[in-house]
Design a protein around this motif. Structure first.
Motif, PDB file in Angstrom:
ATOM      1  N   VAL A   1       0.864  -1.174   0.000  1.00  0.00           N
ATOM      2  CA  VAL A   1       0.000   0.000   0.000  1.00  0.00           C
ATOM      3  C   VAL A   1       0.898   1.220   0.000  1.00  0.00           C
ATOM      4  O   VAL A   1       1.865   1.283   0.768  1.00  0.00           O
ATOM      5  CB  VAL A   1      -0.918   0.012   1.246  1.00  0.00           C
ATOM      6  N   LEU A   2       0.578   2.187  -0.871  1.00  0.00           N
ATOM      7  CA  LEU A   2       1.368   3.410  -0.954  1.00  0.00           C
ATOM      8  C   LEU A   2       0.679   4.538  -0.198  1.00  0.00           C
ATOM      9  O   LEU A   2      -0.523   4.758  -0.371  1.00  0.00           O
ATOM     10  CB  LEU A   2       1.559   3.825  -2.413  1.00  0.00           C
ATOM     11  N   LEU A   3       1.456   5.218   0.632  1.00  0.00           N
ATOM     12  CA  LEU A   3       0.971   6.404   1.322  1.00  0.00           C
ATOM     13  C   LEU A   3       1.888   7.575   0.980  1.00  0.00           C
ATOM     14  O   LEU A   3       3.097   7.403   0.861  1.00  0.00           O
ATOM     15  CB  LEU A   3       0.961   6.197   2.842  1.00  0.00           C
ATOM     16  N   GLY A   4       1.292   8.735   0.849  1.00  0.00           N
ATOM     17  CA  GLY A   4       2.093   9.916   0.546  1.00  0.00           C
ATOM     18  C   GLY A   4       1.196  11.101   0.248  1.00  0.00           C
ATOM     19  O   GLY A   4       0.103  10.940  -0.317  1.00  0.00           O
ATOM     20  N   ALA A   5       1.646  12.275   0.627  1.00  0.00           N
ATOM     21  CA  ALA A   5       0.865  13.484   0.398  1.00  0.00           C
ATOM     22  C   ALA A   5       0.771  13.793  -1.090  1.00  0.00           C
ATOM     23  O   ALA A   5       1.571  13.295  -1.892  1.00  0.00           O
ATOM     24  CB  ALA A   5       1.515  14.659   1.140  1.00  0.00           C
ATOM     25  N   PRO A   6      -0.194  14.607  -1.484  1.00  0.00           N
ATOM     26  CA  PRO A   6      -0.236  15.055  -2.884  1.00  0.00           C
ATOM     27  C   PRO A   6       1.086  15.725  -3.256  1.00  0.00           C
ATOM     28  O   PRO A   6       1.585  16.576  -2.535  1.00  0.00           O
ATOM     29  CB  PRO A   6      -1.386  16.079  -2.884  1.00  0.00           C
ATOM     30  N   GLY A   7       1.653  15.297  -4.365  1.00  0.00           N
ATOM     31  CA  GLY A   7       2.932  15.853  -4.792  1.00  0.00           C
ATOM     32  C   GLY A   7       4.136  15.100  -4.272  1.00  0.00           C
ATOM     33  O   GLY A   7       5.277  15.472  -4.573  1.00  0.00           O
ATOM     34  N   SER A   8       3.930  14.029  -3.513  1.00  0.00           N
ATOM     35  CA  SER A   8       5.061  13.259  -2.980  1.00  0.00           C
ATOM     36  C   SER A   8       5.723  12.392  -4.042  1.00  0.00           C
ATOM     37  O   SER A   8       6.849  11.930  -3.861  1.00  0.00           O
ATOM     38  CB  SER A   8       4.606  12.391  -1.809  1.00  0.00           C
ATOM     39  N   GLY A   9       5.006  12.157  -5.154  1.00  0.00           N
ATOM     40  CA  GLY A   9       5.579  11.357  -6.238  1.00  0.00           C
ATOM     41  C   GLY A   9       5.258   9.881  -6.156  1.00  0.00           C
ATOM     42  O   GLY A   9       5.863   9.076  -6.864  1.00  0.00           O
TER      43      GLY A   9
ATOM     44  N   VAL B   1      -5.440  26.310  -2.742  1.00  0.00           N
ATOM     45  CA  VAL B   1      -6.093  24.999  -2.721  1.00  0.00           C
ATOM     46  C   VAL B   1      -5.131  23.931  -2.199  1.00  0.00           C
ATOM     47  O   VAL B   1      -5.524  23.029  -1.471  1.00  0.00           O
ATOM     48  CB  VAL B   1      -6.607  24.625  -4.128  1.00  0.00           C
ATOM     49  N   ILE B   2      -3.864  24.068  -2.586  1.00  0.00           N
ATOM     50  CA  ILE B   2      -2.852  23.103  -2.142  1.00  0.00           C
ATOM     51  C   ILE B   2      -2.757  23.068  -0.623  1.00  0.00           C
ATOM     52  O   ILE B   2      -2.679  21.999  -0.010  1.00  0.00           O
ATOM     53  CB  ILE B   2      -1.475  23.448  -2.757  1.00  0.00           C
TER      54      ILE B   2
END
Length: 292
Positions: free
Chosen positions: A4-12, A165-166
Motif C-alpha cells: 500500500v502506498l501512502l504519501g501526500a499530494p505531490g510526494s511522487g 487549494v494546495i
C-alpha cells in the motif's frame, strides 16, 4: 509484492508506483482509476458509483472495496499489487484487511513517501498539464517553456494545483492520514522512505523497502521466549540464597567475635583448682597436729 502506498499530494507516489509496476509486472491499483473505469464500462458497481457521484455524494466504502476485489481477481494481480489512494482512514484499513485476508492476499508492506511541506508546495504549485497527451510537467524543470515538448500544446494549471487549494489539500491529508500511519506502524508494516532527491535514488529506496521481508510475528514470539520463565525463577531464587548464606556466615563470625574466648573461662577456673589443692594439703597437716 503486495503493498500500500501512502504519501501526500505531490510526494511522487504515483510516479514511483508506475516504475515498480513496469519492473515487476504487478498492477498499480488506484481507487480513482477503478471508479472512472467502472463508470466508463457501465459495470454494476460502476452504475452505482455513477448514481452516487451524480447526486453529489461520496462513493461508499462498500463500492470501492467491491471494485478492488474485482480488480485483484484478474490474472495480472496474482503475483501482487500496488494499492494507491486507498485506504484513507482506519475504518477503510480494517475493511481492506478483512477483504485481503478473505482472498488470501494480505499486505506485505506499507510504503510512506516522506516529503517536506515546502517541497510539496513547490512541486504542486509548479505543475502544468498538457491538454492533449495528459503529461504532467513542472515549470522548474522546463527552463521557462510553456508548451508541451511532445505535442506543442499550451500547458495549463489545474485548479487544485493553485497555492490556496494546495494548502487545504495538505491539511486534509495530514488530518486523515496521520492516524493511518500510526495504525500501520503498530502492525509493523510501515516503512518510511525519503521522497526527496533524484527519481532514480528515490526508486532505489522504494524498491529496497518493497522487497524487504518483514519478520513474521511467530518468530518474534519464539525469540522472546528463548529464556523460559522457570529458569528465570530459578536464577532469581539462587541469588537471594547465596546472599543469605553470606549474611549467615558474616553474622556467625560477628557473634563469635563478640563472645568471650573459651580459653578465658579456663584461665579463670585455674586459680580455683589451685586453692582447692592448697586446702587439701593443709587438712592433713591439721589432723597430724591433733594426734600429737
Amino acid at each position: 509484492m503486495r503493498i500500500v502506498l501512502l504519501g501526500a499530494p505531490g510526494s511522487g507516489k504515483g510516479t514511483q508506483a508506475q516504475r515498480l509496476q513496469a519492473k515487476y509486472g504487478v498492477p498499480q491499483v488506484s481507487s480513482g482509476d477503478l471508479l472512472r473505469d467502472a463508470v466508463a464500462r457501465g459495470t454494476e458497481l460502476g452504475l452505482k458509483a455513477k448514481a452516487v457521484m451524480e447526486a453529489g455524494q461520496l462513493v461508499s466504502d462498500d463500492i470501492v472495496l467491491g471494485l478492488i476485489r474485482d480488480r485483484l481477481a484478474r490474472p495480472d494481480a496474482a503475483n501482487g499489487f500496488i494499492l494507491d489512494g486507498f485506504p484513507r482512514n482506519e475504518d477503510q484499513a480494517n475493511s481492506l484487511n478483512a477483504l485481503l485476508k478473505d482472498i488470501g492476499q494480505p499486505i506485505d508492506a506499507v510504503l510512506l513517501l516522506d516529503v517536506r511541506r515546502e517541497t510539496l508546495m513547490q512541486r504542486l504549485a509548479g505543475r502544468r498539464t498538457c491538454p492533449k497527451c495528459g503529461t504532467v510537467y513542472n515549470v522548474h524543470s522546463l527552463n521557462g517553456a510553456t508548451t508541451c515538448p511532445r505535442e506543442g500544446a499550451e500547458l495549463f494549471q489545474r485548479p487544485d494545483d493553485k497555492e490556496e487549494v494546495i494548502g487545504r489539500r495538505l491539511e486534509v491529508y495530514e488530518k486523515q492520514t496521520q492516524p493511518l500511519i500510526d495504525y500501520y506502524a503498530k502492525l509493523g508494516l510501515l516503512r518510511t522512505i525519503a521522497g526527496e532527491g533524484e527519481l532514480d535514488s528515490v526508486f532505489e529506496r522504494m524498491e529496497a523497502a518493497a522487497l524487504a521481508k518483514p519478520l513474521p510475528p511467530s518468530s518474534v514470539k519464539v525469540s522472546t521466549a528463548k529464556v523460559p520463565r522457570n529458569k528465570v525463577v530459578v536464577k532469581a531464587a539462587r541469588k537471594p540464597a547465596k546472599k543469605t548464606k553470606k549474611v549467615a556466615v558474616r553474622t556467625a563470625k560477628a557473634k563469635s567475635a563478640r563472645k568471650p574466648a573459651p580459653k578465658a573461662k579456663r584461665v579463670k577456673a585455674a586459680p580455683k583448682t589451685a586453692k582447692r589443692a592448697k586446702v587439701a594439703k593443709k587438712r592433713p597437716a591439721k589432723k597430724a597436729a591433733r594426734k600429737k
